[in-house]
Scaffold this motif. Structure first.
Motif, PDB file in Angstrom:
ATOM      1  N   ILE A  98       0.864  -1.181   0.000  1.00  0.00           N
ATOM      2  CA  ILE A  98       0.000   0.000   0.000  1.00  0.00           C
ATOM      3  C   ILE A  98       0.902   1.233   0.000  1.00  0.00           C
ATOM      4  O   ILE A  98       1.884   1.289   0.721  1.00  0.00           O
TER       5      ILE A  98
ATOM      6  N   CYS B 295       1.112   5.388   0.328  1.00  0.00           N
ATOM      7  CA  CYS B 295       0.505   6.635   0.765  1.00  0.00           C
ATOM      8  C   CYS B 295       1.066   7.738  -0.126  1.00  0.00           C
ATOM      9  O   CYS B 295       2.289   7.888  -0.241  1.00  0.00           O
TER      10      CYS B 295
ATOM     11  N   SER C  41       5.608   3.647   1.003  1.00  0.00           N
ATOM     12  CA  SER C  41       4.840   2.399   1.019  1.00  0.00           C
ATOM     13  C   SER C  41       5.154   1.557   2.245  1.00  0.00           C
ATOM     14  O   SER C  41       6.246   1.628   2.807  1.00  0.00           O
TER      15      SER C  41
ATOM     16  N   THR D 146       1.751  -3.895   3.922  1.00  0.00           N
ATOM     17  CA  THR D 146       0.317  -4.136   4.083  1.00  0.00           C
ATOM     18  C   THR D 146      -0.333  -2.938   4.771  1.00  0.00           C
ATOM     19  O   THR D 146       0.353  -2.108   5.383  1.00  0.00           O
ATOM     20  N   LEU D 147      -1.638  -2.883   4.703  1.00  0.00           N
ATOM     21  CA  LEU D 147      -2.374  -1.851   5.421  1.00  0.00           C
ATOM     22  C   LEU D 147      -2.153  -1.999   6.926  1.00  0.00           C
ATOM     23  O   LEU D 147      -2.024  -1.008   7.644  1.00  0.00           O
TER      24      LEU D 147
ATOM     25  N   TYR E 225       1.032  -0.339   7.797  1.00  0.00           N
ATOM     26  CA  TYR E 225       0.852   1.116   7.804  1.00  0.00           C
ATOM     27  C   TYR E 225       0.143   1.553   9.094  1.00  0.00           C
ATOM     28  O   TYR E 225       0.547   2.524   9.731  1.00  0.00           O
ATOM     29  N   GLU E 226      -0.905   0.831   9.490  1.00  0.00           N
ATOM     30  CA  GLU E 226      -1.630   1.186  10.705  1.00  0.00           C
ATOM     31  C   GLU E 226      -0.741   1.054  11.937  1.00  0.00           C
ATOM     32  O   GLU E 226      -0.809   1.879  12.852  1.00  0.00           O
TER      33      GLU E 226
ATOM     34  N   PHE F  28      -4.446   6.715  -0.662  1.00  0.00           N
ATOM     35  CA  PHE F  28      -3.792   5.421  -0.619  1.00  0.00           C
ATOM     36  C   PHE F  28      -4.047   4.680  -1.922  1.00  0.00           C
ATOM     37  O   PHE F  28      -5.179   4.648  -2.415  1.00  0.00           O
TER      38      PHE F  28
ATOM     39  N   ARG G  64      -2.440   1.257  -4.579  1.00  0.00           N
ATOM     40  CA  ARG G  64      -1.585   0.076  -4.668  1.00  0.00           C
ATOM     41  C   ARG G  64      -0.880   0.147  -6.013  1.00  0.00           C
ATOM     42  O   ARG G  64      -1.488   0.430  -7.040  1.00  0.00           O
TER      43      ARG G  64
END
Length: 109
Positions: A2, A4, A55, A58-59, A62-63, A95, A97
């Motif tokens: 992912i 940003c 990047s 995975t999401l 990122y979280e 966001f 991909r």
């Protein structure tokens, strides 16, 4: 993966200050496990727009980064620097991909 993507409206008279901020975030994102793809500064055209992309795999990664950055001293110092210098007027975050590999059109034509 992912990515940003940020679009900044910056103060065109404070580009040097924004560059200090940008370099700090390249370092921070890398330190915190992401891949920073760099910042793009105004060159021709609008003199108050800059871009940034970074990047995480995975999401969830990122979280996790977002949770850690909220209490990270270096992150908070970077935010405080931007507020103090007022080099950023506003920003938008989205966001995406990436598609990074090419292939011939083949049977899809």
């Amino acid at each position: 993966m992912i990515t940003c993507s940020l679009t900044y409206q910056i103060d065109p008279y404070k580009v040097p200050e924004f560059e200090i901020y940008a370099r700090a975030w390249i370092h921070i994102i890398t330190r915190m496990g992401g891949t920073h793809h760099g910042y793009w500064f105004p060159h021709e055209g609008a003199n108050d727009v800059a871009y940034c992309h970074f990047s995480f795999e995975t999401l969830a990664d990122y979280e996790d980064y977002r949770n850690r950055m909220a209490v990270d001293a270096e992150c908070n110092a970077a935010y405080a620097y931007a507020e103090r210098t007022r080099c950023i007027i506003r920003y938008d975050r989205s966001f995406t991909r990436p598609v990074l590999d090419g292939q011939p059109l083949g049977d899809n034509a």
